[in-house]
Design an enzyme around this catalytic site. Structure first.
Site, PDB file in Angstrom:
ATOM      1  N   ASP A  56      10.459 -10.792  -0.423  1.00 53.72           N
ATOM      2  CA  ASP A  56      10.254 -10.016  -1.643  1.00 53.72           C
ATOM      3  C   ASP A  56      11.498  -9.191  -1.970  1.00 53.72           C
ATOM      4  O   ASP A  56      12.468  -9.167  -1.200  1.00 53.72           O
ATOM      5  CB  ASP A  56       9.016  -9.119  -1.433  1.00 53.72           C
ATOM      6  CG  ASP A  56       8.138  -9.056  -2.669  1.00 53.72           C
ATOM      7  OD1 ASP A  56       8.678  -9.211  -3.778  1.00 53.72           O
ATOM      8  OD2 ASP A  56       6.924  -8.844  -2.518  1.00 53.72           O
ATOM      9  N   ASP A  99       3.579 -10.644 -10.777  1.00 50.90           N
ATOM     10  CA  ASP A  99       2.343 -11.037 -10.083  1.00 50.90           C
ATOM     11  C   ASP A  99       1.285 -11.487 -11.083  1.00 50.90           C
ATOM     12  O   ASP A  99       1.017 -10.796 -12.070  1.00 50.90           O
ATOM     13  CB  ASP A  99       1.791  -9.847  -9.294  1.00 50.90           C
ATOM     14  CG  ASP A  99       2.732  -9.447  -8.179  1.00 50.90           C
ATOM     15  OD1 ASP A  99       3.850  -9.998  -8.106  1.00 50.90           O
ATOM     16  OD2 ASP A  99       2.353  -8.565  -7.387  1.00 50.90           O
TER      17      ASP A  99
END
Ligand code: GLA
Length: 408
Positions: free
Chosen positions: A150, A208
Site C-alpha cells: 500500500d 477502494d
C-alpha cells in the site's frame, strides 16, 4: 562525459527493470483469484478467521475452481522484535504466520500478506519502509506467496512511488521465494504505465471500492466519495493496452455477496447492491481480466452469491491464457459493449445496460468488426443459439449479458 554517464546509468536501470520484469512477469500468468480479508474483517482479522475461511473455501469448492489465494490485509502486524524483524500481533496470530501458511498450503491455498511503502500502514500498523530486504526475507521464510503493498503515508510524487515499489519488488526477487507483487497506490500516479517495469504483477487502478453500483446513485444523505462497480469499470475501460499475463489492472475486490454489510465497503455510500448488480460486477471483472478477490462471508454464502462466484464459464473468460482485457467497443445511450478475444480464436462479448430501466438492445456482430455468423452461449443462462449475426436482448437495469461466441 557527464551526459554519457547519465545515458549509461539510465540504460543500466532500464535493463535491470527489464530483467526484473521478465522474471517477475511469470508469477501471475492469469489474474490472481482468491479471498481478501479487508471488506469483511477489516483490521480485526485473526488466525482463526483465516483458518475458517480456508476450511469454508475447500468445503464449498471455491479452491478447487481456482480461488487459490487467501490474502491477509491490514491489521495482522504486531510491530518489530529486538532484531527489527516484523512480527504478527501475538493476540490475533498466536501461532505465527508460518504455521498459518503451512495450514493453508496443506489445503492447496497460497497465502498473501499486506504492507506499505511508509513507516505505517493505512490503518496505522507497522510497515516496511527502510526494512524492505528484511521484511521480504521474513515473508519468504513464512511461506508467503503474494504481497499487497500500500501507499498510505508516502510522498505523492510518481518518482518516489516508482523507487519505493521497485525497492520492494527487488527485495522480493532476492528473497528466495516466488512472491506475487500487488501495487496499491490507488491509480493516482498512473501505475499502469510503470507498474510492470518496476516489478509489479498487478496494480490498483482506483480508490477502494464500496458496496454500491455507482457514485451517481448515492442515496440522499449518505456520505459521498466512495467509488462503485460502474465507476471502476469505466476507469478500467481506458486501460486495456496495459494488461497482459503477469501484469494486471486491478479495479479492487469483488463486493459480491456483501449486501450492505457495515465495515470498509459499507461507508461512503456503500449501501449494498442487488444480485443483478453483483452478477454484473462478476461479468465485467471477468471481461476486463481483473484479479478476482472475494470479500464476503464465504462460510455462509447464499445461493445467488455461490452461483455468481462459481460459474465456470465466466471464470474461464477471466482466466483465459491469452490475458487480453476486453475492449469497450460501444459506450453510448447507456449501453456499453465489451469484446474480449480468447486464446482459442473466439470471443467473449458483454452487453451492459447502465440505465435504470429494462431495455431491448439490438446489435449486429458486424458493428463490432466480426464478420460471418457465430454460435452463442449465454454464460449466465446456459442458452445457446446457432449461427447468429444479429443479436437482440432484453437487458434489465444494471445487468450485463455475457455471451461466448464461437465460429465452429
Ligand atoms: C487501503 C487499501 C485497501 C486496504 C486498506 C487497509 O485503503 O486501498 O484496499 O488494504 O488500505 O488499511
Amino acid at each position: 562525459m557527464q551526459k554519457i554517464k547519465t545515458i549509461l546509468m539510465a540504460a543500466v536501470f532500464f535493463c535491470a527493470c527489464l530483467t526484473g520484469f521478465s522474471q517477475r512477469s511469470k508469477l501471475a500468468p492469469t489474474p490472481p483469484m482468491g479471498y481478501m480479508t479487508w471488506n469483511y474483517y477489516a483490521d480485526k482479522i485473526t488466525e482463526q478467521d483465516v483458518r475458517t475461511i480456508a476450511d469454508a473455501m475447500v468445503a464449498n469448492g471455491l479452491v478447487q475452481i481456482g480461488y487459490d489465494y487467501i490474502f491477509i490485509d491490514d491489521g495482522w502486524q504486531g510491530g518489530r522484535d529486538n532484531r527489527n524483524n516484523i512480527i504478527p500481533d501475538p493476540k490475533k496470530f498466536p501461532s505465527g504466520i508460518k504455521a498459518l501458511a503451512d495450514y493453508v498450503h496443506s489445503k492447496g491455498i497460497k497465502l498473501g500478506i499486506y504492507s506499505d511503502a511508509a513507516p505505517l500502514t493505512c490503518a496505522g500498523y507497522t510497515a516496511s519502509l527502510h526494512f524492505e530486504e528484511q521484511d521480504a526475507k521474513t515473508f519468504a521464510s513464512w511461506g508467503i506467496d503474494y504481497l499487497k503493498y500500500d501507499y498510505c503515508g508516502a510522498p505523492p510524487d510518481k518518482e518516489t512511488a516508482m523507487k519505493r515499489y521497485k525497492k520492494m519488488a527487488d527485495a522480493l526477487s532476492n528473497s528466495g521465494r516466488d512472491i506475487v507483487f500487488g501495487i496499491c497506490e490507488w491509480g493516482g500516479r498512473q501505475p499502469w504505465t510503470w507498474g510492470a517495469e518496476v516489478g509489479g504483477n498487478l496494480w490498483r487502478i482506483d480508490g477502494d471500492i464500496r458496496d454500491k453500483w455507482s457514485a451517481d446513485f448515492d442515496a440522499p444523505g449518505t456520505p459521498k466519495g466512495g467509488i462503485g462497480i460502474l465507476d471502476a469499470v469505466n476507469r478500467n475501460a481506458d486501460l486495456v493496452q496495459y494488461a497482459g499475463p503477469g501484469k494486471w489492472n486491478d479495479p479492487d475486490m469483488l463486493v459480491v455477496g456483501l449486501y450492505g454489510r457495515k465495515g470498509p465497503s459499507g461507508d461512503l455510500g456503500g449501501v449494498g447492491c442487488n444480485d443483478i448488480e453483483y452478477q454484473s460486477q462478476m461479468s465485467l471483472w471477468c471481461l476486463q481480466a481483473a484479479p478476482l478477490m472475494i470479500t464476503c462471508d464465504v462460510a455462509h454464502m447464499n445461493e445467488a452469491t455461490k452461483r455468481i462466484l462459481t460459474n465456470k464459464e465466466i471464470l474461464a473468460i477471466d482466466q483465459d491464457p491469452l490475458g487480453k482485457q476486453a475492449e469497450r467497443k460501444i459506450n453510448k445511450d447507456g449501453w456499453q459493449v465489451y469484446l474480449k478475444p480468447l486464446s482459442d480464436g473466439n470471443y467473449a462479448l458483454g452487453i451492459l445496460n447502465t440505465d435504470s430501466t429494462s431495455r431491448k438492445y439490438n446489435i449486429s456482430l458486424e458493428q463490432l468488426g466480426l464478420s460471418g455468423k457465430y454460435n452463442t452461449l449465454n454464460v449466465w443462462t446456459g442458452e445457446t443459439k446457432k449461427k447468429q449475426s444479429k443479436l437482440s436482448y432484453e437487458v434489465k437495469p444494471h445487468a450485463t449479458i455475457v455471451l461466448k461466441l464461437n465460429q465452429q
